[in-house]
Motif scaffolding. Structure first.
Motif, short mmCIF file in Angstrom:
data_model
loop_
_atom_site.label_atom_id
_atom_site.label_comp_id
_atom_site.label_asym_id
_atom_site.label_seq_id
_atom_site.Cartn_x
_atom_site.Cartn_y
_atom_site.Cartn_z
N CYS A 1 0.81 -1.02 0.01
CA CYS A 1 0.03 -0.08 -0.04
C CYS A 1 0.70 1.02 -0.09
N PRO A 2 1.44 1.63 -1.29
CA PRO A 2 2.45 2.61 -1.16
C PRO A 2 1.74 4.21 -0.98
N GLU A 3 2.34 5.22 -1.04
CA GLU A 3 1.56 6.18 -0.69
C GLU A 3 0.62 6.88 -1.66
N PRO A 4 0.80 6.80 -2.96
CA PRO A 4 -0.21 7.37 -3.81
C PRO A 4 -1.38 6.48 -3.83
N ARG A 5 -1.41 5.38 -3.41
CA ARG A 5 -2.62 4.55 -3.51
C ARG A 5 -3.80 4.86 -2.66
N ALA A 6 -5.00 4.49 -2.91
CA ALA A 6 -6.11 4.96 -2.22
C ALA A 6 -6.12 4.20 -0.99
N PRO A 7 -6.29 4.46 0.36
CA PRO A 7 -6.40 3.55 1.56
C PRO A 7 -7.54 2.82 1.49
N GLN A 8 -8.84 3.13 0.86
CA GLN A 8 -9.94 2.29 0.59
C GLN A 8 -9.52 1.09 -0.07
N ALA A 9 -8.93 1.31 -1.25
CA ALA A 9 -8.48 0.39 -2.13
C ALA A 9 -7.58 -0.69 -1.28
N CYS A 10 -6.51 -0.44 -0.39
CA CYS A 10 -5.75 -1.10 0.46
C CYS A 10 -6.55 -1.91 1.29
N ARG A 11 -7.58 -1.34 1.78
CA ARG A 11 -8.43 -1.83 2.93
C ARG A 11 -9.08 -3.20 2.31
N GLU A 12 -9.62 -3.02 1.23
CA GLU A 12 -10.52 -4.02 0.57
C GLU A 12 -9.52 -5.12 0.17
N GLU A 13 -8.23 -4.87 -0.43
CA GLU A 13 -7.26 -5.88 -0.61
C GLU A 13 -6.85 -6.68 0.47
N LEU A 14 -6.53 -5.90 1.59
CA LEU A 14 -6.49 -6.61 2.91
C LEU A 14 -7.11 -7.73 3.42
N ALA A 15 -8.63 -7.19 3.42
CA ALA A 15 -9.73 -7.99 3.79
C ALA A 15 -9.81 -9.32 2.78
N ARG A 16 -9.68 -8.87 1.53
CA ARG A 16 -9.80 -10.13 0.62
C ARG A 16 -8.68 -11.13 0.87
N HIS A 17 -7.31 -10.82 1.41
CA HIS A 17 -6.03 -11.54 1.26
C HIS A 17 -6.34 -12.43 2.81
N VAL A 18 -7.04 -11.68 3.81
CA VAL A 18 -7.01 -12.37 4.92
C VAL A 18 -8.02 -13.25 4.95
N GLY A 19 -9.27 -13.04 4.28
CA GLY A 19 -10.49 -13.90 4.15
C GLY A 19 -9.97 -15.16 3.40
N ASP A 20 -9.15 -15.00 2.24
CA ASP A 20 -8.86 -16.33 1.45
C ASP A 20 -7.85 -17.11 2.37
N VAL A 21 -6.81 -16.45 3.20
CA VAL A 21 -6.05 -17.46 3.89
C VAL A 21 -7.01 -18.00 5.18
N VAL A 22 -7.80 -17.55 5.72
CA VAL A 22 -8.47 -17.97 6.92
C VAL A 22 -9.38 -19.01 6.44
N ALA A 23 -10.00 -18.83 5.24
CA ALA A 23 -10.77 -19.82 4.65
C ALA A 23 -10.15 -21.26 4.35
#
Length: 424
Positions: free
Chosen positions: A229-251
């Protein structure tokens, strides 16, 4: 008339005159009459006795002579009535009281009901519970052996210098969490300390160990904030990506019945949106699959507080090793000092974000000069150089140190060790 001539009988007889019985019949008739009179007399006496003449008397009792008076014995004996009356009367045997039972209960159980079915069910239930407890203990032992925490502890103690208290706390928290299968919330480890004290190194060692024991690299997630999640990237997009990665791992971990590991480095650079998402992931209101996970947060936040604490309590927390190293004291003073440090660090971090309230904070202390020398020798051996002690001390002398109470604490820790060894 002549003497030889018999006198003839008269032709007629008086009817009132009884006819003489024959001599051979008189005796039996008289005997029968006497017996009849005797029987009649006995019947009359029997009827006069109290309680006599009941229907329970059989036909044989009418010929039994009744006993009238106190001189008649109630049991057979060869003594006469006079001798019986002279004897002392027998004492009646006192009978014990009969235990009275309620009318609705039984004095004894039938043979078919002596062994209750409820007792059999109770024994079966106890056996099932005992078997389940034994099986659970064996499963817990198997679960602890699966993650090889003893091997992890040895690897951390061998590769991480100057942090015995931090390593011991990390392994203890992992043991407590992995000892059970069902959890109400995930394990959140927060490793805090100044730059170069070994936080990122511990994160890499944990990720390497869990990849080896789980046999699945997809169950280990390493998330670097400034990379993903570099500086120019939108925080909301980083948040959705983190939630998707964590959901895939725990599933995936839930399907394989394993505990995943999620290592998040450089958390101090996380935007508030990512901290909020991470805070929501560790809440107990989430589904069960999110509870069975281990989060490791690596951050330099609070490094200034840790540095001030170590410099102010150098004589209380640490002691010089006779061989030139440093070890933590095993006394009560060290435990109290570390507990004060964790409490102050938690209060400082909670003001920044409520995520740290649910975290198990593990502070990493400053490294002294001898720990930096060990880092140089380890890096030299890894790069193919002979780990000479004099050369390692010469390289370590080029770094900056805090001088407190006769001790030297590295300002940047082992951060510059790799760069110095690459210049050789």
């Amino acid at each position: 008339m002549d003497r030889g001539q018999s006198i003839p009988e008269p032709l007629t007889r008086d009817p009132n005159t009884p006819r003489a019985p024959r001599p051979g019949v008189i005796a039996p008739v008289r005997a029968v009459l006497r017996l009849r009179r005797r029987v009649c007399l006995l019947r009359k006496r029997r009827l006069l006795l109290p309680g006599a003449g009941t229907a329970s008397a059989g036909p044989d009792t009418e010929f039994r002579a009744p006993r009238t008076g106190s001189d008649q014995p109630q049991f057979f004996t060869f003594d006469g009535p006079v001798e019986l009356s002279s004897r002392a009367p027998r004492k009646k045997r006192r009978r014990s009281r009969v235990v009275l039972y309620p009318e609705t209960s039984r004095k004894y159980l039938p043979r078919a009901e002596r062994q209750s079915r409820a007792q059999r069910c109770l024994l079966l239930l106890v056996a099932i519970v005992g078997f389940q407890v034994l099986n659970a203990i064996e499963n817990l032992d198997d679960n602890a052996l699966r993650y090889d925490l003893d091997g992890l502890e040895k690897a951390l103690q061998r590769a991480v210098f100057g942090q015995p208290a931090a390593v011991g706390r990390i392994v203890a928290l992992l043991r407590d969490y992995l000892a059970t299968h069902v959890h109400s919330r995930p394990l959140l480890l927060a490793l805090h300390g100044p730059s170069g004290v070994g936080k990122s190194h511990v994160g890499r060692l944990l990720a390497r160990h869990f990849r080896a024991v789980l046999d699945d690299s997809a169950l280990v997630l390493q998330y670097h904030v400034r990379h993903h999640c570099p500086e120019p990237r939108a925080p909301q997009a980083c948040r959705e990506e983190l939630a998707r990665h964590v959901g895939d791992v725990v599933a995936r971990a839930e399907a394989e019945e394993k505990t995943p590991l999620l290592v998040l480095d450089e958390v101090e650079f996380m935007p508030p949106a990512l901290l909020d998402e991470l805070h929501s992931l560790v809440q107990p209101q989430r589904s069960h699959q999110f509870h069975n996970a281990i989060y490791v947060l690596l951050s330099s936040a609070g490094g200034g507080e840790i540095t001030r604490f170590v410099l102010q309590n150098a004589s209380r927390v640490l002691s010089a090793h006779p061989g030139g190293g440093r070890v933590a004291r095993a006394g009560v003073a060290v435990a109290q000092a570390l507990e004060e440090l964790r409490a102050g660090l938690r209060a400082f971090l909670t003001r920044e974000h409520p995520l740290w309230k649910a975290a198990a904070i593990v502070p990493f202390l400053l490294l002294d000069k001898w720990d930096v020398v060990s880092c140089f020798r380890e890096e030299m051996a890894g790069e193919g150089f002979f780990p000479e002690q004099a050369q390692a001390e010469q390289l370590a002398a080029q770094l900056s140190y805090y001088h407190v109470a006769g001790r030297e604490y590295a300002v940047t820790g082992c951060k510059q060790v790799v760069a110095k060894v690459n210049l050789l």
